[in-house]
Design an enzyme around this catalytic site. Sequence first.
Site, PDB file in Angstrom:
ATOM      1  N   GLU A   1      91.352 128.925  76.855  1.00 23.13           N
ATOM      2  CA  GLU A   1      91.687 128.021  77.962  1.00 23.13           C
ATOM      3  C   GLU A   1      90.990 128.506  79.223  1.00 23.13           C
ATOM      4  O   GLU A   1      90.809 129.714  79.425  1.00 23.13           O
ATOM      5  CB  GLU A   1      93.214 128.003  78.176  1.00 23.13           C
ATOM      6  CG  GLU A   1      93.624 127.175  79.398  1.00 23.13           C
ATOM      7  CD  GLU A   1      95.114 126.829  79.450  1.00 23.13           C
ATOM      8  OE1 GLU A   1      95.892 127.340  78.628  1.00 23.13           O
ATOM      9  OE2 GLU A   1      95.475 126.032  80.342  1.00 23.13           O
TER      10      GLU A   1
ATOM     11  N   ASN B   1      97.479 123.750  79.752  1.00 23.98           N
ATOM     12  CA  ASN B   1      97.848 123.004  80.958  1.00 23.98           C
ATOM     13  C   ASN B   1      96.617 122.623  81.766  1.00 23.98           C
ATOM     14  O   ASN B   1      96.602 121.598  82.457  1.00 23.98           O
ATOM     15  CB  ASN B   1      98.790 123.852  81.818  1.00 23.98           C
ATOM     16  CG  ASN B   1     100.114 124.136  81.116  1.00 23.98           C
ATOM     17  OD1 ASN B   1     100.453 123.489  80.140  1.00 23.98           O
ATOM     18  ND2 ASN B   1     100.863 125.104  81.618  1.00 23.98           N
TER      19      ASN B   1
ATOM     20  N   ASN C   1      97.926 117.711  76.192  1.00 23.24           N
ATOM     21  CA  ASN C   1      98.653 118.986  76.036  1.00 23.24           C
ATOM     22  C   ASN C   1     100.030 118.908  76.685  1.00 23.24           C
ATOM     23  O   ASN C   1     100.143 118.482  77.848  1.00 23.24           O
ATOM     24  CB  ASN C   1      97.853 120.109  76.711  1.00 23.24           C
ATOM     25  CG  ASN C   1      98.566 121.449  76.646  1.00 23.24           C
ATOM     26  OD1 ASN C   1      98.641 122.061  75.583  1.00 23.24           O
ATOM     27  ND2 ASN C   1      99.117 121.898  77.764  1.00 23.24           N
ATOM     28  N   GLU C   2     101.045 119.276  75.975  1.00 24.63           N
ATOM     29  CA  GLU C   2     102.421 119.468  76.492  1.00 24.63           C
ATOM     30  C   GLU C   2     102.823 118.405  77.521  1.00 24.63           C
ATOM     31  O   GLU C   2     103.346 118.737  78.596  1.00 24.63           O
ATOM     32  CB  GLU C   2     102.565 120.876  77.090  1.00 24.63           C
ATOM     33  CG  GLU C   2     102.487 121.960  76.039  1.00 24.63           C
ATOM     34  CD  GLU C   2     102.845 123.370  76.525  1.00 24.63           C
ATOM     35  OE1 GLU C   2     103.024 123.572  77.737  1.00 24.63           O
ATOM     36  OE2 GLU C   2     102.937 124.266  75.671  1.00 24.63           O
TER      37      GLU C   2
ATOM     38  N   TYR D   1     106.498 130.336  71.926  1.00 27.49           N
ATOM     39  CA  TYR D   1     106.250 131.712  72.382  1.00 27.49           C
ATOM     40  C   TYR D   1     107.566 132.475  72.309  1.00 27.49           C
ATOM     41  O   TYR D   1     108.621 131.924  72.604  1.00 27.49           O
ATOM     42  CB  TYR D   1     105.747 131.709  73.829  1.00 27.49           C
ATOM     43  CG  TYR D   1     104.383 131.067  73.993  1.00 27.49           C
ATOM     44  CD1 TYR D   1     103.228 131.758  73.660  1.00 27.49           C
ATOM     45  CD2 TYR D   1     104.252 129.764  74.484  1.00 27.49           C
ATOM     46  CE1 TYR D   1     101.974 131.182  73.806  1.00 27.49           C
ATOM     47  CE2 TYR D   1     102.998 129.181  74.637  1.00 27.49           C
ATOM     48  CZ  TYR D   1     101.861 129.895  74.296  1.00 27.49           C
ATOM     49  OH  TYR D   1     100.627 129.317  74.450  1.00 27.49           O
TER      50      TYR D   1
ATOM     51  N   GLU E   1      99.728 126.357  69.574  1.00 26.60           N
ATOM     52  CA  GLU E   1      99.950 127.500  70.476  1.00 26.60           C
ATOM     53  C   GLU E   1     101.122 128.293  69.921  1.00 26.60           C
ATOM     54  O   GLU E   1     102.227 127.749  69.772  1.00 26.60           O
ATOM     55  CB  GLU E   1     100.278 127.051  71.897  1.00 26.60           C
ATOM     56  CG  GLU E   1      99.087 126.549  72.676  1.00 26.60           C
ATOM     57  CD  GLU E   1      99.411 126.259  74.136  1.00 26.60           C
ATOM     58  OE1 GLU E   1     100.218 126.984  74.746  1.00 26.60           O
ATOM     59  OE2 GLU E   1      98.832 125.284  74.654  1.00 26.60           O
TER      60      GLU E   1
ATOM     61  N   GLN F   1      96.349 133.433  73.497  1.00 31.49           N
ATOM     62  CA  GLN F   1      95.002 132.894  73.532  1.00 31.49           C
ATOM     63  C   GLN F   1      94.066 133.948  72.929  1.00 31.49           C
ATOM     64  O   GLN F   1      94.555 134.868  72.301  1.00 31.49           O
ATOM     65  CB  GLN F   1      94.637 132.529  74.958  1.00 31.49           C
ATOM     66  CG  GLN F   1      95.590 131.477  75.541  1.00 31.49           C
ATOM     67  CD  GLN F   1      95.162 130.950  76.919  1.00 31.49           C
ATOM     68  OE1 GLN F   1      94.106 131.251  77.442  1.00 31.49           O
ATOM     69  NE2 GLN F   1      96.038 130.140  77.530  1.00 31.49           N
TER      70      GLN F   1
HETATM   71  O1  AHR Z   1      98.871 129.459  76.727  1.00 30.48           O
HETATM   72  C1  AHR Z   1      99.368 129.408  78.037  1.00 30.48           C
HETATM   73  C2  AHR Z   1     100.001 128.063  78.384  1.00 30.48           C
HETATM   74  O2  AHR Z   1     101.174 127.907  77.646  1.00 30.48           O
HETATM   75  C3  AHR Z   1      99.191 126.833  78.054  1.00 30.48           C
HETATM   76  O3  AHR Z   1      98.315 126.477  79.062  1.00 30.48           O
HETATM   77  C4  AHR Z   1     100.257 125.771  77.918  1.00 30.48           C
HETATM   78  O4  AHR Z   1      99.869 124.751  77.042  1.00 30.48           O
HETATM   79  C5  AHR Z   1     101.471 126.530  77.457  1.00 30.48           C
HETATM   80  O5  AHR Z   1     102.608 126.204  78.178  1.00 30.48           O
END
Ligand code: AHR
Length: 513
Positions: A27, A72, A172-173, A244, A292, A356
């Site tokens: 990213e 993001n 994305n999101e 996450y 992700e 990432q």
């Molecule tokens: O990977 C970091 C961020 O986490 C990304 O930009 C977003 O898609 C997620 O919230």
Amino acid sequence: MTTARITIDRDFTIAEVPRRLFGSFVEHMGRCVYTGIYEPGHPQADSRGFRRDVLELVRELGPTVVRYPGGNFVSGYLWEDGVGPVEKRPRRLDGAWHTVETNAFGLHEFVEWAREADVEIMEAVNLGTRGVEEARALVEYANHPSGTYWSDLRRQNGAADPFDIKLWCLGNELDGPWQIGGKTAQEYGRLAQETAKAMRFVDPSIELVAVGSSNRQMPTFGTWEHTVLSHAYDEVDYVSMHAYYQEHDGDVASFLAEAVDMDAFIDGVVATIDAVKAAGKHTKQVNISFDEWNVWYQSGLDTDDQPHVITAAGQWREHPRLIEDTYNVTDAVVVGTFLNSLLRHGDRVKIANQAQLVNVIAPIRSEEGGPAWRQSIFWPFARVAQLARGRVLRLAIDSSHVSTKRYGDVDAIDAAATWDEENGTIALFLANRSLEEAGDLTVDLRGLGASSVRSAEVLTVPEDGDRKSANVADDQDRVGLVPLRDVDIVDGAVRATLPPLSWSVVVLDVARA
Ligand code: AHR
């Protein structure tokens, strides 16, 4: 001592190993691109500014597919800013991460870098501030051979051949209130449907990922996927998942068991996809792109040297340090269990991207003008990406338990296995979640007759260290793989002793096809 018995039967398999499960993510965020993969002027940079030391580590890590350019970031990104003569590219404010984007690195640079790294590209389009036309134009720019405005512009910009990008994320999101141009499920579902149609009109061969929930805790989780797919089921191939995890308040037992949550999260999304499929009488199968996932210490988001966007008002910087988590032994074991969860769901999760790749919550770290090195989490990813081939095996596991606050009793030994019939090997991926007890493991290989142990490695607490030991710039090899000594074949079964808090990989020779 913890004990576990795993039974493997050659007739019980889950799926072909989806090689796209071993994806990663680049990213335009923090120092992932700038001073990560790209740093003109670095002693190791090639003529295009790609860091050769980082590229070497990426090749060793072995991701198969890399998602780009966000995250993001993509929800406010104008892809045209990143093509054409570099000196003419505009500098822009990136509202997602509160930084200045120079656009020195863009689509052509990423395509060239991906070729060097030998990875497939997974390109995300901006459905935050933009829509059908810009996404359609990007597919034409990237994939149409020639003779049209956008394809000829690509050729003028130095790429005579199409980039032939197959995999595309529809934003994305967009369920997240933090997202630039966030949407309701109804708004996004319709937009995804129409954008997918228009992109496919340009190139019918592409595969499309619709945005799922940003995480399992989102209040709209479940209804979001249901609504989006009710609109776009026929137009898309995958729905995304993001997750996450981190250790909360020293509760390491629950942290080590987070793959239980990952398993349940995947099962929930599978159920939702299939409910829409059944109600809509669809025949095609939509699957999952877990694009992700990782350990991310989000509680450390706002630190003095790495202020997060929200608290950084007034500070617009180029590629600041953002979320550069240092990973330890415990994190590596947890990452190993996440990879097991993805393999176990290989019948429905067809793509996955660890987030990432470099510096930003990443297996690879680099310093501006300085070295690049492997974090602890590099090792399970690299070995699984290299060795998980052939078919994923369905395991019967009978393990002692560890008790956790969040998930109750969970298996002390977490495992996944793959069988490469052509090459005559089985790869076992094993995590021992117990902090104190070694794991006494027996693997019964029905109908597969293991003849020898080809290799056996383990990542665990270093002798002079603790569970938080980590690799850092001036001690880069503190945590890594060492030989797993206590492994043998006795009466056709594999016997091994797995150290407390460890991740191991054992490769066995079995009869070839
Ligand atoms: O990977 C970091 C961020 O986490 C990304 O930009 C977003 O898609 C997620 O919230």
